[in-house]
Design a protein around this motif. Structure first.
Motif, PDB file in Angstrom:
ATOM      1  N   VAL A  11       0.861  -1.190   0.000  1.00 43.66           N
ATOM      2  CA  VAL A  11       0.000   0.000   0.000  1.00 43.66           C
ATOM      3  C   VAL A  11       0.894   1.237   0.000  1.00 43.66           C
ATOM      4  O   VAL A  11       2.030   1.188   0.447  1.00 43.66           O
ATOM      5  CB  VAL A  11      -0.957   0.075   1.224  1.00 43.66           C
ATOM      6  N   GLU A  12       0.337   2.336  -0.496  1.00 48.26           N
ATOM      7  CA  GLU A  12       1.097   3.580  -0.453  1.00 48.26           C
ATOM      8  C   GLU A  12       1.163   4.082   0.980  1.00 48.26           C
ATOM      9  O   GLU A  12       0.155   4.070   1.686  1.00 48.26           O
ATOM     10  CB  GLU A  12       0.435   4.638  -1.340  1.00 48.26           C
ATOM     11  N   PRO A  13       2.338   4.520   1.417  1.00 45.17           N
ATOM     12  CA  PRO A  13       2.450   5.046   2.781  1.00 45.17           C
ATOM     13  C   PRO A  13       1.540   6.259   2.995  1.00 45.17           C
ATOM     14  O   PRO A  13       1.367   7.075   2.102  1.00 45.17           O
ATOM     15  CB  PRO A  13       3.919   5.441   2.892  1.00 45.17           C
ATOM     16  N   ASN A  14       0.959   6.348   4.160  1.00 54.24           N
ATOM     17  CA  ASN A  14       0.099   7.459   4.578  1.00 54.24           C
ATOM     18  C   ASN A  14      -1.125   7.662   3.693  1.00 54.24           C
ATOM     19  O   ASN A  14      -1.625   8.775   3.565  1.00 54.24           O
ATOM     20  CB  ASN A  14       0.900   8.767   4.668  1.00 54.24           C
ATOM     21  N   SER A  15      -1.592   6.612   3.057  1.00 59.91           N
ATOM     22  CA  SER A  15      -2.808   6.739   2.248  1.00 59.91           C
ATOM     23  C   SER A  15      -4.004   6.271   3.073  1.00 59.91           C
ATOM     24  O   SER A  15      -3.900   5.345   3.861  1.00 59.91           O
ATOM     25  CB  SER A  15      -2.701   5.914   0.972  1.00 59.91           C
ATOM     26  N   HIS A  16      -5.116   6.940   2.908  1.00 56.53           N
ATOM     27  CA  HIS A  16      -6.350   6.584   3.603  1.00 56.53           C
ATOM     28  C   HIS A  16      -7.466   6.469   2.577  1.00 56.53           C
ATOM     29  O   HIS A  16      -7.688   7.387   1.788  1.00 56.53           O
ATOM     30  CB  HIS A  16      -6.718   7.646   4.645  1.00 56.53           C
ATOM     31  N   LEU A  17      -8.150   5.341   2.610  1.00 63.37           N
ATOM     32  CA  LEU A  17      -9.284   5.147   1.705  1.00 63.37           C
ATOM     33  C   LEU A  17     -10.555   5.683   2.344  1.00 63.37           C
ATOM     34  O   LEU A  17     -10.713   5.662   3.555  1.00 63.37           O
ATOM     35  CB  LEU A  17      -9.477   3.656   1.411  1.00 63.37           C
ATOM     36  N   ARG A  18     -11.449   6.126   1.502  1.00 60.42           N
ATOM     37  CA  ARG A  18     -12.776   6.555   1.942  1.00 60.42           C
ATOM     38  C   ARG A  18     -13.796   5.654   1.277  1.00 60.42           C
ATOM     39  O   ARG A  18     -13.535   5.059   0.240  1.00 60.42           O
ATOM     40  CB  ARG A  18     -13.019   8.012   1.589  1.00 60.42           C
ATOM     41  N   SER A  19     -14.964   5.573   1.862  1.00 55.33           N
ATOM     42  CA  SER A  19     -15.957   4.613   1.391  1.00 55.33           C
ATOM     43  C   SER A  19     -16.509   4.915   0.004  1.00 55.33           C
ATOM     44  O   SER A  19     -16.874   4.009  -0.719  1.00 55.33           O
ATOM     45  CB  SER A  19     -17.103   4.504   2.403  1.00 55.33           C
ATOM     46  N   LYS A  20     -16.577   6.137  -0.435  1.00 54.49           N
ATOM     47  CA  LYS A  20     -17.197   6.476  -1.718  1.00 54.49           C
ATOM     48  C   LYS A  20     -16.211   7.082  -2.718  1.00 54.49           C
ATOM     49  O   LYS A  20     -16.609   7.826  -3.602  1.00 54.49           O
ATOM     50  CB  LYS A  20     -18.361   7.450  -1.512  1.00 54.49           C
ATOM     51  N   ASP A  21     -14.916   6.770  -2.621  1.00 55.54           N
ATOM     52  CA  ASP A  21     -13.926   7.304  -3.554  1.00 55.54           C
ATOM     53  C   ASP A  21     -13.993   6.560  -4.879  1.00 55.54           C
ATOM     54  O   ASP A  21     -13.854   5.338  -4.920  1.00 55.54           O
ATOM     55  CB  ASP A  21     -12.512   7.174  -2.979  1.00 55.54           C
ATOM     56  N   GLY A  22     -14.204   7.260  -5.969  1.00 60.30           N
ATOM     57  CA  GLY A  22     -14.204   6.659  -7.290  1.00 60.30           C
ATOM     58  C   GLY A  22     -15.572   6.137  -7.713  1.00 60.30           C
ATOM     59  O   GLY A  22     -16.579   6.352  -7.043  1.00 60.30           O
TER      60      GLY A  22
END
Length: 125
Positions: A11-22
């Motif tokens: 995974v990319e460091p310091n990345s945060h996913l959100r539920s509705k991205d994309g």
């Protein structure tokens, strides 16, 4: 993905996913891929965290979540030799390690924690 460009981290460091991205993606295909990665993560603890992240979005996957799965696959191409090896260390010492990310999820501010346990120098949980 045989011709993909390998990456050094799952995974990319310091990345945060959100539920509705994309854009929304096919739920069945997403669940199939995540299921295979969950199975593989039992012998590849280096991808366990990344797989647990994408597993959180199995009910409503979007393209940004699928991009993380593709990154995990690209990482696996770069590191085929990594995995769990059970060997004799002439002791039965039990060692445990834990870590937590307090309120790290940007959607609901939940915390994430992980642990690992070694018996005789071999990873068991």
């Amino acid at each position: 993905m045989l011709g993909c460009k390998p990456v050094e981290t799952p995974v990319e460091p310091n990345s945060h996913l959100r539920s509705k991205d994309g854009e929304p993606v096919d739920k069945g295909s997403y669940q199939w891929l995540v299921g295979r990665l969950i199975y593989l993560s039992h012998t590849r603890p280096d991808i366990a965290f990344a797989v647990s992240v994408v597993n959180q979005y199995m009910h409503d996957p979007h393209s940004s979540h699928l991009d993380v799965i593709y990154r995990i696959l690209r990482y696996l191409k770069a590191a085929p030799e990594k995995g769990v090896l059970f060997s004799s260390h002439n002791h039965l010492r039990i060692e445990s390690f834990t870590d937590a990310d307090w309120a790290g999820c940007p959607d609901d501010w939940r915390s994430t924690s992980r642990y690992c346990t070694f018996v005789g120098g071999n990873l068991v949980t």
